[in-house]
Design an enzyme around this catalytic site. Sequence first.
Site, PDB file in Angstrom:
ATOM      1  N   LYS A   1       9.140  52.444  60.780  1.00 17.23           N
ATOM      2  CA  LYS A   1       8.484  52.234  62.071  1.00 17.23           C
ATOM      3  C   LYS A   1       7.266  53.143  62.178  1.00 17.23           C
ATOM      4  O   LYS A   1       7.297  54.266  61.662  1.00 17.23           O
ATOM      5  CB  LYS A   1       9.444  52.592  63.219  1.00 17.23           C
ATOM      6  CG  LYS A   1      10.518  51.560  63.482  1.00 17.23           C
ATOM      7  CD  LYS A   1      11.350  51.942  64.703  1.00 17.23           C
ATOM      8  CE  LYS A   1      12.498  50.974  64.918  1.00 17.23           C
ATOM      9  NZ  LYS A   1      12.072  49.619  65.312  1.00 17.23           N
TER      10      LYS A   1
ATOM     11  N   ARG B   1      20.959  43.201  63.132  1.00 17.42           N
ATOM     12  CA  ARG B   1      21.587  41.896  62.900  1.00 17.42           C
ATOM     13  C   ARG B   1      22.431  41.914  61.625  1.00 17.42           C
ATOM     14  O   ARG B   1      23.401  41.177  61.515  1.00 17.42           O
ATOM     15  CB  ARG B   1      20.507  40.795  62.868  1.00 17.42           C
ATOM     16  CG  ARG B   1      19.479  40.968  61.805  1.00 17.42           C
ATOM     17  CD  ARG B   1      18.247  40.084  62.011  1.00 17.42           C
ATOM     18  NE  ARG B   1      17.342  40.589  63.054  1.00 17.42           N
ATOM     19  CZ  ARG B   1      16.216  39.993  63.417  1.00 17.42           C
ATOM     20  NH1 ARG B   1      15.855  38.850  62.861  1.00 17.42           N
ATOM     21  NH2 ARG B   1      15.450  40.511  64.345  1.00 17.42           N
TER      22      ARG B   1
END
Length: 470
Positions: free
Chosen positions: A247, A321
């Site tokens: 990130k 996920r």
Amino acid sequence: MNIELINKNISDIDSEILVEFLAPNDLAEHEYSQTLESAGFKAEQDSTCFLYEKRILFCGVEKKKNDEIRSAVACMIKVLKTSNYKSAKISVASNSSLTGLVEGIVLGGYEFNNYKSEPKEMTLKEISLAANELDFDELQTTFNEALIVANATCFTRDIVNNAPQEVNPQTMVALAMKLANDNSLECNILHEEGLAKENMGAMLAVGRASVHGSALIHLAYKPANPKKVISLIGKGLTYDSGGLSLKPATSMVTMKMDKAGACAVLGMIKAASELKLDVEIHAFVGAVENMISGDAYKPDDVLVSRSGTTIEVRNTDAEGRLVLADVLSYAQDTVKADYIFDFATLTGACMVALGQYTTGLMGHSHKLKHDMSKAGTASGELISSLPFNKHLKKLLKSEIADISNVASKPFGGAITAGMFLDKFIKEENKNRWMHFDIAGSAYTESPWDCNVYGGTGAGVRLMSHFLKTI
Ligand code: BES
Ligand code: ZN
Ligand code: ZN
């Protein structure tokens, strides 16, 4: 600070300050109308006016309903906190607005001071709620329930707010075990060997670069004759650096909150057990840290998930996920549930779609969505449905594996993430499952409603309401 419900009229309670709620319509008739007008008080929602000489704190409300009261009380408590008064009293207007009153006080008054070397002590010690002529037994039940739910919400907030050097997958296991012990819940933990035995290749890959071993936590609350069985699954990324798809620096800040789904399901099972609800609750938490190292999982890796479905990793920052894929699969094989709900700070896209105040709701059952929206309205949590469709589903196609962990186009990211999870929901469970994306609603850096800086506890009030109605 102590909150007490008292079976007396407000005038018979001895307190330093009286708190009064006023709607704009009440102003003209009020005995202090002139003073209030001179002070420029228009009774607008969330405005306050302190008549120090009279020892009355007026709070503006649009209407005297739960949502408005909760928000006004949260503003009121901030004013009282900066004063040196020790006690305040408030009239309970109705049983239905008592929940908002309690939540406003507890949640609006919440502070996280674990890391302050000199936390400011609050002078306010006692808030008395006057039952007046209302049915006291009914009020007492509402009061106790509201306190349980508000305290469970604070429990969730506390874990979210703790720094990531303190809450890692292993310390999360310890605090879940403590909760199990305190609330007499069953507890089963799978550490990395257990996860490997279960073939949880997706979850294990995400946590591989971390020095803290990943863990799957399973807590269960089992009352004698449950009406329903519910599985609650939480994303517990104790830190999300993004992994090798690192990130940017500014986006990484606040990523300690990526465990908020896990913290929420722990808060929910705590609330349900203390409310003694006659529903069986199973909380499953995937506790993992997404880091970088020479051993980190990589874009281009192909993972074999617990269900056997192969996943092409195209972005290691879409890690939630992957963890949920394996935990959802495990949960479905371990417990035959009537409802399966997962809570996850899954996508930035959910915030783009709905704003940061609203939880995104995804699933196949219209009825369940409808029932959940009713729980949203009743609890004061904002939730909104994001619809699946077959075109977005195609974007998850992979050339080399069964599915890709990110969509090939950047739009509808919250929905494609939800549809990725759907791939791991068994056919017989399609209408029992719902996914809650709490990326926006779980954490805030500016106060809103009864939320203050940090974790909000999103999901706890909502689920407590829903569970009471089934
Ligand atoms: N934990 C983040 C989602 C998130 C972002 C939560 C901001 C709260 C605030 C998640 O793991 C993530 O990084 N998702 C990516 C997905 C993308 C790579 C497809 C995102 O939202 O950018
Ligand atoms: Zn991520
Ligand atoms: Zn994440």
